[in-house]
Design an enzyme around this catalytic site. Sequence first.
Site, PDB file in Angstrom:
ATOM      1  N   ASP A 147      42.879  28.750  36.456  1.00 21.58           N
ATOM      2  CA  ASP A 147      41.837  27.526  35.955  1.00 21.58           C
ATOM      3  C   ASP A 147      42.400  26.340  35.939  1.00 21.58           C
ATOM      4  OD1 ASP A 147      39.219  26.646  35.139  1.00 21.58           O
ATOM      5  OD2 ASP A 147      39.733  26.751  33.218  1.00 21.58           O
ATOM      6  N   ASP A 166      36.347  21.350  39.175  1.00 21.86           N
ATOM      7  CA  ASP A 166      36.356  22.444  38.210  1.00 21.86           C
ATOM      8  C   ASP A 166      36.483  23.637  39.025  1.00 21.86           C
ATOM      9  OD1 ASP A 166      36.257  24.247  36.079  1.00 21.86           O
ATOM     10  OD2 ASP A 166      34.327  23.535  35.425  1.00 21.86           O
TER      11      ASP A 166
END
Length: 471
Positions: A351, A147
Site C-alpha cells: 500500500d 492511492d
Amino acid sequence: MDGKLLSVVILLTVSVTFSVPLHYQTLVLTSLPNPQSQSLSWPTQQQSDSQIRPESDTTLSLDLHHVDNLPPSASAAFSSTPQSLFKLRLRRDAVRVRALSTIANVSVGRPGDFSSSIVSGLAQGSGEYFTRIGIGTPPKYVYMVLDTGSDVVWVQCSPCRKCYSQSDPVFDPKSSTSFLGLTCHSPVCRRLDSPGCNNRDKCLYQVSYGDGSFTVGEFSTETLTFRKTKVDNVAFGCGHDNEGLFVGAAGLLGLGRGKLSFPTQAGSRFGRKFSYCLVDRSASSKPSSMVFGESAVSRNAVFTPLLTNPKLDTFFYVGLNGVSVGGTRVPGIAASLFKLDPTGNGGVIVDSGTSVTRLTRPAYVALRDAFRIGASNLKRSSEFSLFDTCFDLSGKTEVKVPTVVLHLEGADVSLPASNYLIPVDSEGKFCFAFAGTMSGLSIIGNIQQQGFRVVFDLAGNRVGFAPRGCA
C-alpha cells in the site's frame, strides 16, 4: 516454571535463533525532514496544444511529493516543526490502517466496493503522496492524491453545495469542452456500487463511510493531462457535496486493482503496468516519481505473484513467507500467519498510503525480539507513539544494524537500514519502523518501500521490487 529453567530456555532460544554470525549493514544517521526547506518543483504545467502529446502515447511519468510538503495555505493541519508533522503522519497512519482493515473485513459479497474505495483514500487518513494533474480541456491543474488502496478518480466540482478547503480553484465542469456527464444507463454508470439517477437521466454517485464522511455528485468522463500527455474519457466522480474529507488536494487518483481505477481504465493504452519510486525524504530533496507503461518495469526487479481476494478486488495482495534478521530466518514467522483465507480475511497488501508496515501481532513480536537481540549493542530509549523498540543514537553519525529481509513468494526483498530504523525526533532517537496489528490484514507500508521502484504489473499478475530504483 523455575526461574533458572526459564533463563536457560531463553538463552537456548537466542542461541538457536542466531547460531551463525549475524549480518550487519551501516545506517547513516539523518534527522527528520523539514518540509519548509523544500520548495516544490513541477514540470511546466500549461502546455500549448502542439506540445500536448496525442492519445497514442504509451508511456507517461509524474513527479510525486509527500503530503507533508503541500503548501502551508493548502493544509489546515500544516505544522512548522518536523516532530509535529511526523506525529501527525503517524496519527493519519493509524486511521488509515483501521479503515483498510475494516474494508477488508466487511467486504463480503461486494467486490470493488465503490463506497469504501474513495473514502479509504481521502477521509481515512488520505494517501501520502500527491502530484499535479490537469483536469479538462483546456487543462486546469490541481493537486491530486495517488492511492493504491482506492479505485476511483474523484475531484471536487463547482457548483459546490459544500466543499472542503483546497489549494487550487475548484474545478468547474462548464469551463471544460471535454467534460461529459454519463447517462444512468451507460455501462460505466452500472459499474458503480450504488448508482443513482437524477431527473435529467444523469448518473449520480453517493459515497459514505462510517466516520460520517461522504461525497455526492455526477459520475462523468473527462480528459486528464499528465505533464504533456493527455488521457481521454476517464470516468471520474465530479463531487458537488464533499464533507469531512482530506484538506488540501482537489481529489484522488485511484490506483487499485478494481474496474474503476485509473490503471484499469487506461489499461489498453499503458499495458496495465505502472510503477513508483518513493525517495527517503530524510536523505534526498528530489521528488519521488511514477511511470505508466512498459518503461514502468525495471530490469533488475524481483517479482512476486499477485494474489486474488475473492471478496475484494481493490488491494494488491502478495504472499509473505517469512522474515530474516541478521541473515537468519526468524523462527516464529511462518507463511501461515499471513494466509489469505477463502472468506477474504487475512493476507498481506502492498500500500502506498500506509507509512509503517503492520504485521499480525505474533509475527511482529517475533521480528521485534529478533531485532532487539541483534541490535543489543545500541543504547535503548523509551517508546515513541506506536513504536515499542527505540534507540538513543545521539552524538553518532552512523551505526551498524542487523539486516532485515522480507521473504515474499519467489522474491527476497532486502531492506536498506534507513527503511526500518528511522528518526522520530531531532534529538537522535531512532525507532524500529514496524508495528503489530490485531487485525488479520498485514500491510507493507511506504517507509519500507522507500528507494525501491515498486512495479505493479497487472497484465503479468505480479508485483516487483527493484532496489535503488529512484535514479
